[in-house]
Design a protein around this motif. Sequence first.
Motif, PDB file in Angstrom:
ATOM      1  N   GLU A  79       0.831  -1.200   0.000  1.00 30.65           N
ATOM      2  CA  GLU A  79       0.000   0.000   0.000  1.00 30.65           C
ATOM      3  C   GLU A  79       0.867   1.251   0.000  1.00 30.65           C
ATOM      4  O   GLU A  79       0.546   2.246  -0.644  1.00 30.65           O
ATOM      5  N   ALA A  86       2.239   1.773  -3.531  1.00 34.05           N
ATOM      6  CA  ALA A  86       1.201   2.347  -4.388  1.00 34.05           C
ATOM      7  C   ALA A  86       0.974   3.822  -4.053  1.00 34.05           C
ATOM      8  O   ALA A  86       0.815   4.663  -4.947  1.00 34.05           O
ATOM      9  N   ALA A 115       1.577   7.071  -6.507  1.00 36.41           N
ATOM     10  CA  ALA A 115       0.544   8.087  -6.740  1.00 36.41           C
ATOM     11  C   ALA A 115       1.064   9.484  -6.431  1.00 36.41           C
ATOM     12  O   ALA A 115       0.752  10.448  -7.138  1.00 36.41           O
ATOM     13  N   ARG A 161       3.222  10.653  -9.278  1.00 34.27           N
ATOM     14  CA  ARG A 161       2.365  11.075 -10.392  1.00 34.27           C
ATOM     15  C   ARG A 161       1.757  12.448 -10.133  1.00 34.27           C
ATOM     16  O   ARG A 161       1.656  13.264 -11.037  1.00 34.27           O
ATOM     17  N   SER A 188       2.131  -1.921  -9.724  1.00 35.27           N
ATOM     18  CA  SER A 188       1.482  -2.283 -10.987  1.00 35.27           C
ATOM     19  C   SER A 188       0.784  -1.106 -11.661  1.00 35.27           C
ATOM     20  O   SER A 188       0.384  -1.208 -12.813  1.00 35.27           O
ATOM     21  N   GLY A 189       0.667   0.022 -10.971  1.00 42.14           N
ATOM     22  CA  GLY A 189       0.094   1.219 -11.579  1.00 42.14           C
ATOM     23  C   GLY A 189       1.108   2.054 -12.343  1.00 42.14           C
ATOM     24  O   GLY A 189       0.767   3.104 -12.877  1.00 42.14           O
ATOM     25  N   ALA A 190       2.344   1.600 -12.431  1.00 40.73           N
ATOM     26  CA  ALA A 190       3.388   2.326 -13.157  1.00 40.73           C
ATOM     27  C   ALA A 190       3.153   2.234 -14.663  1.00 40.73           C
ATOM     28  O   ALA A 190       2.396   1.383 -15.140  1.00 40.73           O
ATOM     29  N   ASP A 191       3.819   3.112 -15.402  1.00 38.98           N
ATOM     30  CA  ASP A 191       3.729   3.075 -16.864  1.00 38.98           C
ATOM     31  C   ASP A 191       4.625   2.002 -17.460  1.00 38.98           C
ATOM     32  O   ASP A 191       4.400   1.555 -18.577  1.00 38.98           O
ATOM     33  N   TRP A 212       1.624  -8.481 -16.152  1.00 39.73           N
ATOM     34  CA  TRP A 212       2.046  -7.181 -16.692  1.00 39.73           C
ATOM     35  C   TRP A 212       2.103  -7.245 -18.212  1.00 39.73           C
ATOM     36  O   TRP A 212       2.723  -8.142 -18.786  1.00 39.73           O
TER      37      TRP A 212
END
Length: 84
Positions: A19, A22, A26, A29, A58-61, A79
């Motif tokens: 968490e 992540a 964020a 970003r 996993s929210g990365a580009d 992925w």
Amino acid sequence: MRWQNSRMPRPVEALVHTEALAHNLARARAHAPEARVWAVVKANAYGHGIERAYAGLSGADGFALLDLAEAERVRALGWRGPVL
């Protein structure tokens, strides 16, 4: 002579807070909304396992990884984005 650190008990325990990973992603970003954000994961997430780090990143580009074996493991986790 054998060196021993008497201040650090053994075994050493390290926790991976997905968490927090992540959340930090964020925040990055939010500070650079026009930038692409890549997760740079070295040495099997410093020995913690790419699988644990992946959950929080996993929210990365994209993923920048040390070797082909880590790239294969990230692909196995689902992925589909770019890997460097």
